[in-house]
Write a protein that holds these residues in place. Sequence first.
Motif, PDB file in Angstrom:
ATOM      1  N   SER A  16       0.828  -1.217   0.000  1.00 52.50           N
ATOM      2  CA  SER A  16       0.000   0.000   0.000  1.00 52.50           C
ATOM      3  C   SER A  16       0.858   1.261   0.000  1.00 52.50           C
ATOM      4  O   SER A  16       0.418   2.317  -0.444  1.00 52.50           O
ATOM      5  CB  SER A  16      -0.963   0.009   1.183  1.00 52.50           C
ATOM      6  N   LYS A  17       2.076   1.167   0.474  1.00 47.44           N
ATOM      7  CA  LYS A  17       2.962   2.335   0.487  1.00 47.44           C
ATOM      8  C   LYS A  17       3.285   2.784  -0.949  1.00 47.44           C
ATOM      9  O   LYS A  17       3.349   3.980  -1.227  1.00 47.44           O
ATOM     10  CB  LYS A  17       4.220   2.038   1.286  1.00 47.44           C
ATOM     11  N   THR A  18       3.454   1.828  -1.858  1.00 43.77           N
ATOM     12  CA  THR A  18       3.689   2.173  -3.268  1.00 43.77           C
ATOM     13  C   THR A  18       2.454   2.842  -3.849  1.00 43.77           C
ATOM     14  O   THR A  18       2.560   3.859  -4.541  1.00 43.77           O
ATOM     15  CB  THR A  18       4.049   0.909  -4.070  1.00 43.77           C
ATOM     16  N   ARG A  19       1.291   2.257  -3.567  1.00 45.93           N
ATOM     17  CA  ARG A  19       0.042   2.868  -4.042  1.00 45.93           C
ATOM     18  C   ARG A  19      -0.062   4.291  -3.522  1.00 45.93           C
ATOM     19  O   ARG A  19      -0.413   5.215  -4.272  1.00 45.93           O
ATOM     20  CB  ARG A  19      -1.153   2.032  -3.569  1.00 45.93           C
ATOM     21  N   ASN A  20       0.241   4.501  -2.257  1.00 50.51           N
ATOM     22  CA  ASN A  20       0.142   5.840  -1.677  1.00 50.51           C
ATOM     23  C   ASN A  20       1.111   6.818  -2.340  1.00 50.51           C
ATOM     24  O   ASN A  20       0.786   7.989  -2.511  1.00 50.51           O
ATOM     25  CB  ASN A  20       0.395   5.790  -0.171  1.00 50.51           C
ATOM     26  N   ASP A  21       2.282   6.332  -2.726  1.00 50.02           N
ATOM     27  CA  ASP A  21       3.220   7.206  -3.443  1.00 50.02           C
ATOM     28  C   ASP A  21       2.610   7.693  -4.750  1.00 50.02           C
ATOM     29  O   ASP A  21       2.772   8.859  -5.131  1.00 50.02           O
ATOM     30  CB  ASP A  21       4.536   6.477  -3.738  1.00 50.02           C
ATOM     31  N   TRP A  22       1.918   6.806  -5.456  1.00 47.53           N
ATOM     32  CA  TRP A  22       1.281   7.212  -6.714  1.00 47.53           C
ATOM     33  C   TRP A  22       0.114   8.150  -6.458  1.00 47.53           C
ATOM     34  O   TRP A  22      -0.052   9.146  -7.157  1.00 47.53           O
ATOM     35  CB  TRP A  22       0.819   5.997  -7.512  1.00 47.53           C
ATOM     36  N   GLY A  50       1.650  11.494  -4.724  1.00 47.96           N
ATOM     37  CA  GLY A  50       2.776  12.164  -5.364  1.00 47.96           C
ATOM     38  C   GLY A  50       2.289  13.239  -6.320  1.00 47.96           C
ATOM     39  O   GLY A  50       1.112  13.318  -6.672  1.00 47.96           O
ATOM     40  N   ILE A  51       3.188  14.082  -6.724  1.00 46.71           N
ATOM     41  CA  ILE A  51       2.887  15.112  -7.728  1.00 46.71           C
ATOM     42  C   ILE A  51       3.334  14.562  -9.070  1.00 46.71           C
ATOM     43  O   ILE A  51       4.520  14.297  -9.292  1.00 46.71           O
ATOM     44  CB  ILE A  51       3.622  16.427  -7.391  1.00 46.71           C
ATOM     45  N   TRP A  52       2.379  14.370  -9.971  1.00 52.48           N
ATOM     46  CA  TRP A  52       2.655  13.780 -11.279  1.00 52.48           C
ATOM     47  C   TRP A  52       3.121  14.865 -12.234  1.00 52.48           C
ATOM     48  O   TRP A  52       2.463  15.898 -12.380  1.00 52.48           O
ATOM     49  CB  TRP A  52       1.381  13.117 -11.812  1.00 52.48           C
ATOM     50  N   CYS A  53       4.246  14.616 -12.877  1.00 50.89           N
ATOM     51  CA  CYS A  53       4.838  15.604 -13.780  1.00 50.89           C
ATOM     52  C   CYS A  53       5.382  14.921 -15.031  1.00 50.89           C
ATOM     53  O   CYS A  53       5.568  13.702 -15.058  1.00 50.89           O
ATOM     54  CB  CYS A  53       5.990  16.338 -13.090  1.00 50.89           C
ATOM     55  N   GLN A  54       5.648  15.753 -16.026  1.00 47.79           N
ATOM     56  CA  GLN A  54       6.252  15.272 -17.258  1.00 47.79           C
ATOM     57  C   GLN A  54       7.445  16.157 -17.596  1.00 47.79           C
ATOM     58  O   GLN A  54       7.368  17.380 -17.489  1.00 47.79           O
ATOM     59  CB  GLN A  54       5.240  15.306 -18.396  1.00 47.79           C
ATOM     60  N   SER A  55       8.525  15.498 -17.987  1.00 46.10           N
ATOM     61  CA  SER A  55       9.729  16.219 -18.373  1.00 46.10           C
ATOM     62  C   SER A  55       9.470  17.016 -19.642  1.00 46.10           C
ATOM     63  O   SER A  55       8.935  16.486 -20.628  1.00 46.10           O
ATOM     64  CB  SER A  55      10.874  15.226 -18.603  1.00 46.10           C
ATOM     65  N   ASN A  56       9.859  18.274 -19.624  1.00 43.63           N
ATOM     66  CA  ASN A  56       9.733  19.110 -20.825  1.00 43.63           C
ATOM     67  C   ASN A  56      10.718  18.685 -21.904  1.00 43.63           C
ATOM     68  O   ASN A  56      10.474  18.893 -23.088  1.00 43.63           O
ATOM     69  CB  ASN A  56       9.971  20.584 -20.476  1.00 43.63           C
ATOM     70  N   ARG A  57      11.818  18.072 -21.495  1.00 41.11           N
ATOM     71  CA  ARG A  57      12.857  17.690 -22.443  1.00 41.11           C
ATOM     72  C   ARG A  57      12.618  16.305 -23.024  1.00 41.11           C
ATOM     73  O   ARG A  57      12.674  16.112 -24.228  1.00 41.11           O
ATOM     74  CB  ARG A  57      14.226  17.749 -21.756  1.00 41.11           C
ATOM     75  N   HIS A  73       7.885  13.363  -4.734  1.00 42.96           N
ATOM     76  CA  HIS A  73       7.419  13.149  -3.363  1.00 42.96           C
ATOM     77  C   HIS A  73       8.151  14.163  -2.496  1.00 42.96           C
ATOM     78  O   HIS A  73       9.220  13.891  -1.958  1.00 42.96           O
ATOM     79  CB  HIS A  73       7.695  11.711  -2.914  1.00 42.96           C
ATOM     80  N   LEU A  74       7.547  15.321  -2.395  1.00 42.52           N
ATOM     81  CA  LEU A  74       8.220  16.428  -1.731  1.00 42.52           C
ATOM     82  C   LEU A  74       8.319  16.239  -0.225  1.00 42.52           C
ATOM     83  O   LEU A  74       9.117  16.899   0.434  1.00 42.52           O
ATOM     84  CB  LEU A  74       7.523  17.737  -2.074  1.00 42.52           C
ATOM     85  N   ARG A  75       7.542  15.310   0.326  1.00 46.22           N
ATOM     86  CA  ARG A  75       7.635  15.021   1.759  1.00 46.22           C
ATOM     87  C   ARG A  75       8.846  14.142   2.065  1.00 46.22           C
ATOM     88  O   ARG A  75       9.305  14.078   3.192  1.00 46.22           O
ATOM     89  CB  ARG A  75       6.359  14.329   2.244  1.00 46.22           C
ATOM     90  N   ALA A  76       9.347  13.434   1.050  1.00 48.43           N
ATOM     91  CA  ALA A  76      10.491  12.534   1.251  1.00 48.43           C
ATOM     92  C   ALA A  76      11.770  13.352   1.318  1.00 48.43           C
ATOM     93  O   ALA A  76      11.936  14.327   0.584  1.00 48.43           O
ATOM     94  CB  ALA A  76      10.572  11.527   0.115  1.00 48.43           C
ATOM     95  N   PRO A  77      12.685  12.953   2.187  1.00 44.02           N
ATOM     96  CA  PRO A  77      13.964  13.676   2.231  1.00 44.02           C
ATOM     97  C   PRO A  77      14.735  13.506   0.924  1.00 44.02           C
ATOM     98  O   PRO A  77      14.677  12.454   0.299  1.00 44.02           O
ATOM     99  CB  PRO A  77      14.712  13.016   3.394  1.00 44.02           C
TER     100      PRO A  77
END
Length: 162
Positions: free
Chosen positions: A96-102, A105-112, A120-124
């Motif tokens: 469930s921890k993996t599911r929670n990451d998805w 998490g903040i979903w993004c796409q590389s511009n390049r 995961h901005l909460r993760a160190p």
Amino acid sequence: MDDTYNDLDALPNNPDIAEALGNVMIVWAYAEAALSFAFASIAGMPINMALAGFYRIPTFEARTNTLLAFSQEWTPDKPEKKDQAVKLIENLKRLSKTRNDWVHGIWCQSNRTGEIVTFHLRAPESSGRRRKPIKAHDINDHVQHVRASAEKLRGIFPAVID
């Protein structure tokens, strides 16, 4: 040149990832149903009563912790069932921890490169988990692991609706 990212609100150009994420939703509903039947059996109560109590427990982690605590007092007809059930519940809790990451998490796409990632901005930063590439294959793998654990749990605690 450093990669920059734009956050996403949908995956129209990545139907394989979108489909895999849809399967995550369904397989986790299946797993929660398996856990509900386990809860009913371990607590020795009818499924409707168990569901009323189980879903009042506010988080998935709290539900699995409650179920693991109840299982310590459970005496199944075959002693090996207890060890198997506990391992499966713990495995679903871990997955469930993996599911929670998805989900969180903040979903993004590389511009390049166009690569899809989650932040995961909460993760160190030192954890190496701040930016994680997302691949449909990895999501589908997760779905298979969740399904396998849920199916085994249902083998121990069959669905009984009264």
